[in-house]
Design a protein around this motif. Sequence first.
Motif, PDB file in Angstrom:
ATOM      1  N   TYR A  11     -40.226 -41.015  35.047  1.00 58.71           N
ATOM      2  CA  TYR A  11     -40.940 -39.778  34.714  1.00 58.71           C
ATOM      3  C   TYR A  11     -39.942 -38.780  34.157  1.00 58.71           C
ATOM      4  O   TYR A  11     -38.813 -38.664  34.628  1.00 58.71           O
ATOM      5  CB  TYR A  11     -41.633 -39.230  35.957  1.00 58.71           C
ATOM      6  N   THR A  22     -48.068 -37.084  32.453  1.00 62.32           N
ATOM      7  CA  THR A  22     -48.343 -36.474  33.740  1.00 62.32           C
ATOM      8  C   THR A  22     -48.056 -37.483  34.843  1.00 62.32           C
ATOM      9  O   THR A  22     -48.194 -38.701  34.641  1.00 62.32           O
ATOM     10  CB  THR A  22     -49.802 -35.990  33.835  1.00 62.32           C
ATOM     11  N   TRP A  23     -47.662 -36.965  35.984  1.00 60.86           N
ATOM     12  CA  TRP A  23     -47.372 -37.855  37.107  1.00 60.86           C
ATOM     13  C   TRP A  23     -48.670 -38.330  37.741  1.00 60.86           C
ATOM     14  O   TRP A  23     -49.591 -37.566  37.984  1.00 60.86           O
ATOM     15  CB  TRP A  23     -46.519 -37.158  38.151  1.00 60.86           C
ATOM     16  N   ARG A  24     -48.780 -39.600  37.967  1.00 61.80           N
ATOM     17  CA  ARG A  24     -49.928 -40.184  38.668  1.00 61.80           C
ATOM     18  C   ARG A  24     -49.456 -41.438  39.389  1.00 61.80           C
ATOM     19  O   ARG A  24     -48.489 -42.084  38.986  1.00 61.80           O
ATOM     20  CB  ARG A  24     -51.053 -40.529  37.680  1.00 61.80           C
ATOM     21  N   ARG A  25     -50.138 -41.758  40.458  1.00 61.43           N
ATOM     22  CA  ARG A  25     -49.804 -42.979  41.190  1.00 61.43           C
ATOM     23  C   ARG A  25     -50.349 -44.177  40.417  1.00 61.43           C
ATOM     24  O   ARG A  25     -51.521 -44.211  40.057  1.00 61.43           O
ATOM     25  CB  ARG A  25     -50.384 -42.945  42.605  1.00 61.43           C
ATOM     26  N   PHE A  72     -47.924 -43.203  32.447  1.00 64.31           N
ATOM     27  CA  PHE A  72     -47.993 -41.771  32.696  1.00 64.31           C
ATOM     28  C   PHE A  72     -48.492 -40.981  31.488  1.00 64.31           C
ATOM     29  O   PHE A  72     -48.680 -39.771  31.581  1.00 64.31           O
ATOM     30  CB  PHE A  72     -46.612 -41.237  33.101  1.00 64.31           C
ATOM     31  N   ALA A  83     -38.153 -36.438  36.520  1.00 66.17           N
ATOM     32  CA  ALA A  83     -37.569 -37.006  37.724  1.00 66.17           C
ATOM     33  C   ALA A  83     -36.086 -36.679  37.788  1.00 66.17           C
ATOM     34  O   ALA A  83     -35.386 -36.685  36.778  1.00 66.17           O
ATOM     35  CB  ALA A  83     -37.773 -38.518  37.764  1.00 66.17           C
TER      36      ALA A  83
END
Length: 287
Positions: free
Chosen positions: A152, A47-50, A70, A155
């Motif tokens: 990602y 999952t995308w996360r900062r 991620f 992306a």
Amino acid sequence: MAILHGSWLSQPQVSSLDPSETLPASSGSSRSSAQPVGGRFLIWGETWRRVETDKQAEPNADRAIQAHPFALSRVELLGLLRSLQQSNRLSWPTADVPLAAPAPAAKGRGRKRTATLEPSPAIPENRWQTLHLTLPTYVSDAEGTTARLPQYSVALPEGETEQAPLLELHPWQIEGLVLSPLEAFQLLNSLPLSTVGDAAGDAESFISGDLRFWSHAARWSLDLLARAKFLPGLRVQGETAIATWQVLLDSEVDQTRLQQFSRRMPPACRTYRFPESSAAKPEPPEE
């Protein structure tokens, strides 16, 4: 947006296995621990996360491979699988990895009863597997240090080739759930075949390219099985003869399809490998 990944983990087929090295049999199954096993299927999530880019000195051979920033944790992965099953977008075949949410249990009698959540059944530790996966990784150098961040999976770097950071292949550590071959086929055949951007919309966008590839391959395998395109055989491994089934691709259509599968296999399907320090058992989770 969470993405579900999956791939086969190649393992040698043996005539007998230690019970501690086999997956628990599903409820109602009479599978013996001595049944041959040729491979397992790994399910993990992303999952995308900062994240804070980890800056470090130039890598060396002794540096430990870092965790994929991620990748979903155990709790996050089970939560994703549970939500997909509840929305009927996934059929989960594994009995000893329950996805049902904890049910409230009433305690006490009469008006003073209080509701508490019953603890979820424990998942067998050998269902979890730690692996190393080589992925495209962004690399940037600043002030003598190197920063790396895996790309990602959804992306799209188009249009950014001139300003995008350098990409290289770099290993990352992931953890996921392992399924037996039968469980994997049941899961793969329950996945929708449509792709992101089809008329189905984004409802199936949780499926990664590698997981979708194996879903198509599983359906083709069942088609070959229905047409009796397998022959029995024996394979010698050391001093042991192991019974096997060899696929029979005696038509131009099947041979062409195999070539198409070979060309379209996502590169990530070829880069899974077991940690050198623990090739058979998953590493215990850190508290």
